[in-house]
Design a protein around this motif. Structure first.
Motif, short mmCIF file in Angstrom:
data_model
loop_
_atom_site.label_atom_id
_atom_site.label_comp_id
_atom_site.label_asym_id
_atom_site.label_seq_id
_atom_site.Cartn_x
_atom_site.Cartn_y
_atom_site.Cartn_z
N TRP A 118 -7.27 12.34 80.53
CA TRP A 118 -8.68 12.22 80.88
C TRP A 118 -9.31 13.61 80.77
O TRP A 118 -8.61 14.62 80.70
CB TRP A 118 -8.85 11.64 82.28
CG TRP A 118 -8.30 10.25 82.45
CD1 TRP A 118 -7.12 9.89 83.01
CD2 TRP A 118 -8.92 9.03 82.04
NE1 TRP A 118 -6.95 8.52 82.98
CE2 TRP A 118 -8.05 7.96 82.39
CE3 TRP A 118 -10.13 8.72 81.41
CZ2 TRP A 118 -8.35 6.62 82.13
CZ3 TRP A 118 -10.43 7.38 81.16
CH2 TRP A 118 -9.56 6.35 81.51
N GLU A 119 -10.64 13.66 80.78
CA GLU A 119 -11.32 14.93 80.53
C GLU A 119 -10.91 16.03 81.51
O GLU A 119 -10.81 17.20 81.13
CB GLU A 119 -12.84 14.73 80.59
CG GLU A 119 -13.42 14.01 79.39
CD GLU A 119 -13.24 14.78 78.10
OE1 GLU A 119 -13.99 15.74 77.87
OE2 GLU A 119 -12.34 14.41 77.32
N GLY A 120 -10.68 15.68 82.76
CA GLY A 120 -10.32 16.68 83.76
C GLY A 120 -9.01 17.39 83.50
O GLY A 120 -8.76 18.47 84.04
N GLY A 121 -8.18 16.79 82.64
CA GLY A 121 -6.90 17.40 82.34
C GLY A 121 -6.95 18.44 81.24
O GLY A 121 -6.12 19.35 81.21
N MET A 122 -7.95 18.34 80.34
CA MET A 122 -7.93 19.18 79.14
C MET A 122 -9.25 19.87 78.82
O MET A 122 -9.27 20.74 77.95
CB MET A 122 -7.48 18.35 77.94
CG MET A 122 -6.03 17.90 78.04
SD MET A 122 -5.45 16.87 76.67
CE MET A 122 -5.63 17.95 75.27
N ARG A 123 -10.33 19.53 79.50
CA ARG A 123 -11.59 20.28 79.28
C ARG A 123 -11.68 21.39 80.31
O ARG A 123 -11.49 21.14 81.51
CB ARG A 123 -12.81 19.37 79.37
CG ARG A 123 -14.05 20.04 78.74
CD ARG A 123 -15.37 19.40 79.11
NE ARG A 123 -15.51 18.01 78.69
CZ ARG A 123 -16.69 17.38 78.63
NH1 ARG A 123 -17.81 18.03 78.96
NH2 ARG A 123 -16.75 16.11 78.28
N GLU A 124 -11.97 22.60 79.85
CA GLU A 124 -11.91 23.78 80.72
C GLU A 124 -13.19 24.60 80.67
O GLU A 124 -13.92 24.56 79.67
CB GLU A 124 -10.75 24.68 80.28
CG GLU A 124 -9.38 24.12 80.57
CD GLU A 124 -9.14 23.93 82.07
OE1 GLU A 124 -9.53 24.82 82.86
OE2 GLU A 124 -8.57 22.90 82.45
#
Length: 486
Positions: free
Chosen positions: A333-339
């Motif tokens: 999900w986005e929270g795992g890989m968007r920084e």
């Protein structure tokens, strides 16, 4: 070339008699000009500093929306530089993410992503293969001095350490700061139960080594002062190499648990110990930027700040926040890989907010080209050149993003749309396959709440074509993470 020196050489030629001396003098002049231009060209190459946090979430900086963590230096850096809002890492956990940054390649290509072990451990047999070309090796080809400071996590054996992957020097902890734990665990549940105990607050519980180059110089590493000491090492390197182009990779072990802060920061943040740690990292960034300004290097240095993956949410208050993004570390999900990602270079990088796509893999390509070094042609490199965005405010060449978990492709983003073919909780075992895939418009729905797959068959068909082309060209490297044990 200095005009006085050139004039002196001309006078020397004119004072000489005979064709021989005239020709010799002209050759001398042009050789001197060429040497001077070469030296000036070398000095004009910008220095590069990558600051890489560990487990810092998208929502953990005040400039990215956190209400109680005060990151004044990073906020100023974002104001003076470019703040990217759609910037991704190559994986949602440590080892593959770091491999992606340093090689410019999806980690599955190098075997640094595994279906057996998600990261490397102190008893792992392997590490980043010597056949991989790192950003450090590229920068050395371009005449740069190189240094790695902080967390490595790409193999602790000598053949895999930074000094054998293009870095002139190394100072840091070779893997995660929670490893070499003296408390034995029989299960993942036992590991997480440990984090409720007071032993997590004792540095002696974690027998991690601090290394200089290939030698252990302290064990256990005093993690109360580790951020401070990394910063001191970074500033020393900057001053030692200020007369030549340099590349510094500063990879903090924090805010990965266990959380330790120095005396000046303990108990100072409204966010608790996690906030203390993040604010100390922010202070470190401020010290480095101040040193660049003091030495005049700020006019010729590019600084990038980002993190290796999303927040470790299962650590509760000792983990971070992904803000409005869904889930965190370990998930696709986005929270795992968007920084969060900030690029800073006063006078070079055009300030602003960038909503185009970017990735840590793009740093390999971007900085290789800035260093004047060709991109390897004997392998697929996934990074694109971000220079047009950084310096000219043009559109990013990155149009898609592939979300791997281990060696399996779980999701793909093309433009604004992201399709999830497989979903799984960050640390759960239940796997759900989706046909058709779940679909989200991330510009409208960054929290991935509203599945719009039924309304958009054409979008899914386009993403499927991108996936097919990607899979047809994919050659996975031998699993380097699977082998463990004595």
């Amino acid at each position: 070339m200095n005009s006085l020196k050139l004039g002196g050489l001309l006078n020397l030629v004119l004072a000489s008699s005979g064709r021989y001396y005239l020709v010799l003098g002209i050759i001398l002049i042009f050789n001197t000009i060429a040497i001077a231009q070469g030296n000036n060209s070398k000095k004009e190459k910008p220095n590069v500093i990558i600051i890489f946090a560990d487990d810092l979430g998208y929502g953990d900086l005040s400039s990215y929306g956190h209400p109680t963590i005060r990151t004044t230096n990073l906020d100023q850096m974002a104001y003076e530089g470019q703040k990217w809002t759609n910037f991704y890492v190559g994986a949602s956990v440590c080892t593959p993410s770091r491999a992606a940054l340093l090689t410019g390649r999806l980690p599955v290509r190098s075997g640094m992503a595994s279906s057996v072990n998600r990261v490397l451990f102190p008893d792992s047999h392997n590490g980043l293969p010597q056949s991989e070309v790192t950003l450090a090796a590229q920068m050395k080809k371009g005449g740069y001095a190189t240094a790695a400071i902080g967390k490595w996590h790409l193999g602790h054996k000598e053949e895999y350490l930074p000094t054998n992957h293009g870095f002139d020097s190394y100072y840091g902890i070779p893997y995660s700061n929670d490893m070499d734990n003296i408390v034995p665990f029989r299960s993942a549940g036992g590991y997480f139960e440990f984090w409720k105990s007071e032993k997590r607050k004792d540095i002696n519980t974690f027998n991690v080594p601090l290394m200089r180059d290939t030698e252990i110089i302290e064990r256990p590493a005093d993690q109360h002062t580790i951020t401070k000491r990394y910063t001191e090492e970074a500033i020393k390197f900057i001053n030692d190499k200020k007369d030549e182009p340099f590349f510094l990779y500063l990879a903090h072990n924090l805010p990965h648990v266990p959380l330790f802060a120095s005396k000046d920061f303990q108990g100072t943040s409204p966010r608790g110990i996690y906030g203390d740690v993040v604010e100390e990292i922010d202070h470190s960034v401020g010290q480095i930027l101040d040193e660049l300004k003091k030495t005049g290097l700020d006019k010729n240095t590019i600084v990038v700040f980002t993190s290796d993956n999303g927040p470790w949410l299962i650590m509760n208050e000792e983990g971070g926040s992904a803000g409005l993004l869904r889930n965190g570390k370990g998930s696709t999900w986005e929270g795992g890989m968007r920084e969060p990602c900030i690029f800073w270079a006063p006078g070079r990088i055009a300030p602003g907010i960038v909503t185009d796509l970017g990735s840590t893999m793009d740093l390999f390509t971007t900085f290789s080209k800035i260093a004047g070094v060709d991109i390897p042609r004997d392998r697929i490199v996934d990074g694109v050149d971000l220079a047009p965005v950084l310096f000219n405010k043009e559109s990013s060449a990155r149009k898609d993003m592939f979300y791997y978990r281990g060696d399996k492709l779980y999701a793909v983003r093309v433009g604004d749309f992201k399709a999830h073919f497989i979903t799984q909780d960050a640390y759960g075992t239940e796997i759900t396959e989706h046909d058709p895939p779940l679909l989200y418009n991330l510009s409208i729905d960054p929290s991935e709440k509203y599945d719009i797959s039924k309304e958009n068959p054409d979008v899914i068909a386009n993403i499927n074509r991108v996936v097919k082309d990607h899979n047809d060209k994919m050659v996975k490297g031998k699993d380097q993470l699977a082998e463990r044990g004595d």
